[in-house]
Design a protein around this motif. Structure first.
Motif, PDB file in Angstrom:
ATOM      1  N   ARG A  67       0.816  -1.215   0.000  1.00  0.00           N
ATOM      2  CA  ARG A  67       0.000   0.000   0.000  1.00  0.00           C
ATOM      3  C   ARG A  67       0.851   1.266   0.000  1.00  0.00           C
ATOM      4  NH1 ARG A  67      -2.612   1.075   4.295  1.00  0.00           N
ATOM      5  NH2 ARG A  67      -1.766  -0.471   5.749  1.00  0.00           N
ATOM      6  N   ALA A  68       2.153   1.107  -0.099  1.00  0.00           N
ATOM      7  CA  ALA A  68       3.050   2.256   0.033  1.00  0.00           C
ATOM      8  C   ALA A  68       3.203   3.036  -1.261  1.00  0.00           C
ATOM      9  CB  ALA A  68       4.423   1.792   0.505  1.00  0.00           C
ATOM     10  N   GLU A  69       3.366   4.346  -1.109  1.00  0.00           N
ATOM     11  CA  GLU A  69       3.808   5.199  -2.206  1.00  0.00           C
ATOM     12  C   GLU A  69       5.324   5.312  -2.127  1.00  0.00           C
ATOM     13  OE1 GLU A  69       0.814   8.492  -3.866  1.00  0.00           O
ATOM     14  OE2 GLU A  69       1.760   9.005  -1.967  1.00  0.00           O
ATOM     15  N   PHE A  70       5.982   5.270  -3.274  1.00  0.00           N
ATOM     16  CA  PHE A  70       7.432   5.400  -3.328  1.00  0.00           C
ATOM     17  C   PHE A  70       7.756   6.808  -3.819  1.00  0.00           C
ATOM     18  CE2 PHE A  70       6.431   0.989  -3.400  1.00  0.00           C
ATOM     19  CZ  PHE A  70       7.406   0.394  -2.620  1.00  0.00           C
ATOM     20  N   LEU A  71       8.342   7.608  -2.945  1.00  0.00           N
ATOM     21  CA  LEU A  71       8.595   9.015  -3.220  1.00  0.00           C
ATOM     22  C   LEU A  71      10.074   9.205  -3.520  1.00  0.00           C
ATOM     23  CD1 LEU A  71       6.402  10.509  -0.342  1.00  0.00           C
ATOM     24  CD2 LEU A  71       5.714   9.798  -2.654  1.00  0.00           C
ATOM     25  N   ALA A  72      10.368   9.642  -4.741  1.00  0.00           N
ATOM     26  CA  ALA A  72      11.749   9.726  -5.217  1.00  0.00           C
ATOM     27  C   ALA A  72      12.225  11.170  -5.285  1.00  0.00           C
ATOM     28  CB  ALA A  72      11.864   9.082  -6.599  1.00  0.00           C
ATOM     29  N   LEU A  73      13.489  11.362  -4.959  1.00  0.00           N
ATOM     30  CA  LEU A  73      14.077  12.697  -4.960  1.00  0.00           C
ATOM     31  C   LEU A  73      14.233  13.249  -6.372  1.00  0.00           C
ATOM     32  CD1 LEU A  73      15.293  14.674  -2.788  1.00  0.00           C
ATOM     33  CD2 LEU A  73      17.521  13.730  -3.396  1.00  0.00           C
ATOM     34  N   SER A  74      14.344  12.369  -7.372  1.00  0.00           N
ATOM     35  CA  SER A  74      14.541  12.823  -8.748  1.00  0.00           C
ATOM     36  C   SER A  74      13.980  11.801  -9.728  1.00  0.00           C
ATOM     37  CB  SER A  74      16.031  13.033  -9.034  1.00  0.00           C
ATOM     38  OG  SER A  74      16.705  11.791  -9.090  1.00  0.00           O
ATOM     39  N   ALA A  75      13.848  12.224 -10.984  1.00  0.00           N
ATOM     40  CA  ALA A  75      13.361  11.321 -12.027  1.00  0.00           C
ATOM     41  C   ALA A  75      14.337  10.179 -12.257  1.00  0.00           C
ATOM     42  CB  ALA A  75      13.147  12.103 -13.318  1.00  0.00           C
ATOM     43  N   ARG A  76      15.626  10.442 -12.102  1.00  0.00           N
ATOM     44  CA  ARG A  76      16.636   9.393 -12.294  1.00  0.00           C
ATOM     45  C   ARG A  76      16.446   8.279 -11.264  1.00  0.00           C
ATOM     46  NH1 ARG A  76      21.067  12.374 -11.885  1.00  0.00           N
ATOM     47  NH2 ARG A  76      21.322  12.700 -14.119  1.00  0.00           N
ATOM     48  N   ILE A  77      16.139   8.653 -10.039  1.00  0.00           N
ATOM     49  CA  ILE A  77      15.897   7.662  -8.997  1.00  0.00           C
ATOM     50  C   ILE A  77      14.617   6.891  -9.289  1.00  0.00           C
ATOM     51  CG2 ILE A  77      15.412   7.364  -6.532  1.00  0.00           C
ATOM     52  CD1 ILE A  77      17.170   9.898  -6.083  1.00  0.00           C
ATOM     53  N   ALA A  78      13.598   7.602  -9.732  1.00  0.00           N
ATOM     54  CA  ALA A  78      12.322   6.948 -10.046  1.00  0.00           C
ATOM     55  C   ALA A  78      12.494   5.927 -11.166  1.00  0.00           C
ATOM     56  CB  ALA A  78      11.282   7.989 -10.437  1.00  0.00           C
ATOM     57  N   MET A  79      13.363   6.222 -12.126  1.00  0.00           N
ATOM     58  CA  MET A  79      13.598   5.286 -13.226  1.00  0.00           C
ATOM     59  C   MET A  79      14.161   3.965 -12.722  1.00  0.00           C
ATOM     60  SD  MET A  79      15.151   7.758 -16.218  1.00  0.00           S
ATOM     61  CE  MET A  79      15.605   6.326 -17.206  1.00  0.00           C
ATOM     62  N   ALA A  80      14.927   4.016 -11.634  1.00  0.00           N
ATOM     63  CA  ALA A  80      15.506   2.794 -11.066  1.00  0.00           C
ATOM     64  C   ALA A  80      14.451   1.935 -10.381  1.00  0.00           C
ATOM     65  CB  ALA A  80      16.609   3.156 -10.072  1.00  0.00           C
ATOM     66  N   LEU A  81      13.245   2.477 -10.227  1.00  0.00           N
ATOM     67  CA  LEU A  81      12.139   1.727  -9.623  1.00  0.00           C
ATOM     68  C   LEU A  81      11.260   1.081 -10.677  1.00  0.00           C
ATOM     69  CD1 LEU A  81      11.074   4.252  -6.865  1.00  0.00           C
ATOM     70  CD2 LEU A  81      11.976   1.965  -6.445  1.00  0.00           C
ATOM     71  N   ASP A  82      11.679   1.107 -11.909  1.00  0.00           N
ATOM     72  CA  ASP A  82      10.875   0.541 -12.984  1.00  0.00           C
ATOM     73  C   ASP A  82      10.511  -0.910 -12.664  1.00  0.00           C
ATOM     74  OD1 ASP A  82       9.626   0.395 -15.513  1.00  0.00           O
ATOM     75  OD2 ASP A  82      11.397  -0.605 -16.333  1.00  0.00           O
ATOM     76  N   GLY A  83       9.231  -1.195 -12.685  1.00  0.00           N
ATOM     77  CA  GLY A  83       8.780  -2.544 -12.394  1.00  0.00           C
ATOM     78  C   GLY A  83       8.088  -2.679 -11.059  1.00  0.00           C
ATOM     79  N   ILE A  84       8.210  -1.628 -10.212  1.00  0.00           N
ATOM     80  CA  ILE A  84       7.583  -1.716  -8.901  1.00  0.00           C
ATOM     81  C   ILE A  84       6.126  -1.263  -8.936  1.00  0.00           C
ATOM     82  CG2 ILE A  84       8.019   0.582  -7.923  1.00  0.00           C
ATOM     83  CD1 ILE A  84       9.065  -0.933  -5.415  1.00  0.00           C
ATOM     84  N   GLY A  85       5.723  -0.659 -10.044  1.00  0.00           N
ATOM     85  CA  GLY A  85       4.347  -0.178 -10.169  1.00  0.00           C
ATOM     86  C   GLY A  85       4.339   1.326 -10.324  1.00  0.00           C
ATOM     87  N   GLY A  86       4.247   1.789 -11.582  1.00  0.00           N
ATOM     88  CA  GLY A  86       4.347   3.216 -11.849  1.00  0.00           C
ATOM     89  C   GLY A  86       3.336   4.057 -11.105  1.00  0.00           C
ATOM     90  N   GLN A  87       2.171   3.500 -10.813  1.00  0.00           N
ATOM     91  CA  GLN A  87       1.140   4.277 -10.151  1.00  0.00           C
ATOM     92  C   GLN A  87       1.515   4.599  -8.709  1.00  0.00           C
ATOM     93  OE1 GLN A  87       0.955   1.087 -10.795  1.00  0.00           O
ATOM     94  NE2 GLN A  87       0.257   0.027  -8.952  1.00  0.00           N
ATOM     95  N   LYS A  88       2.514   3.923  -8.178  1.00  0.00           N
ATOM     96  CA  LYS A  88       2.908   4.142  -6.792  1.00  0.00           C
ATOM     97  C   LYS A  88       4.100   5.085  -6.647  1.00  0.00           C
ATOM     98  CE  LYS A  88       1.425  -0.373  -5.020  1.00  0.00           C
ATOM     99  NZ  LYS A  88       1.877  -1.592  -4.302  1.00  0.00           N
TER     100      LYS A  88
END
Length: 237
Positions: free
Chosen positions: A196-217
């Motif tokens: 149920r968690a939202e993943f909050l990233a400091l930058s777009a580069r960090i968010a890209m490393a989360l690819d596969g975890i669920g973009g909606q989160k």
């Protein structure tokens, strides 16, 4: 009370925890990386016209003997927190950059074209800062003062840190920590703690490393600083 997982290394993790508590959140600390000091010779840089620092860790981990040879030079810090660390280390003239390494390179390249600059940095870093300065004709002398290593946790250790209870938000500060977090969140015995968690990233580069975890989160801070990151906790997703 919203439970927020803090994944950054110490001493920043405890500082963030205090900020979260002051804002009414419940911090849970699970550093996914740690920084270690690298051996660095003091060195002499007679041709250097300036110093650049894109991470507070780079100046905190630098030996005093090295700092002593550089403190009289203009120091360009990537953002406010790094500038504070540079002043605390003894640099006499510190300018505060826009908070992003690539933007800092663009901001200082004009005045340093044809000159040499010492870059206090970590072993693990993105190349764009140095590449942009090189294109602008700046001779960059990187001095690696620290390394970042990934921490490994057993399922039981993670569950204990979280007291067996889910978190509603995860704060991510680095592209090295992001895939480590994704790996934990996908473990069968831990998945329920993050579903149920939202993943909050400091930058777009960090968010890209989360690819596969669920973009909606995944949500990204409007600026690459902690103030903007924490604002996401109070704004609708």
């Amino acid at each position: 009370m919203v439970r927020v997982l803090v994944t950054r290394p110490e001493p920043g993790a405890s500082r963030t925890a205090r900020r979260l508590e002051a804002q009414g959140f419940q911090p849970v600390l699970l550093p996914l990386t740690e920084t270690v000091t690298l051996p660095v010779e003091a060195g002499i840089f007679p041709a250097a016209a300036a110093v650049a620092v894109t991470s507070a860790n780079a100046v905190r981990r630098a030996p005093k003997e090295l700092i002593a040879t550089l403190i009289a030079l203009p120091c360009h810090a990537v953002g406010k927190r790094t500038a504070e660390a540079c002043r605390a280390a003894g640099f006499m003239s510190v300018s505060v950059g826009p908070g992003d390494a690539e933007a800092l390179a663009d901001a200082i390249s004009g005045e340093l074209t044809g000159k040499e600059m010492v870059y206090l940095c970590g072993r693990l870093r993105f190349p764009m800062f140095e590449e942009r300065l090189a294109v602008a004709g700046v001779r960059v002398r990187p001095v690696e003062t620290y390394d970042t290593i990934e921490l490994d946790y057993s399922d039981d250790a993670v569950a204990a840190r979280l007291s067996g209870m889910p978190v509603e938000a995860v704060l991510l500060y680095s592209a090295k920590a992001a895939p480590a977090m994704m790996s934990l969140a996908m473990r069968p015995t831990l998945r329920h703690l993050f579903e149920r968690a939202e993943f909050l990233a400091l930058s777009a580069r960090i968010a890209m490393a989360l690819d596969g975890i669920g973009g909606q989160k995944v949500r990204i801070a409007s600026q690459p600083d902690e103030d903007a990151l924490l604002k996401l906790l109070s704004s609708p997703g």
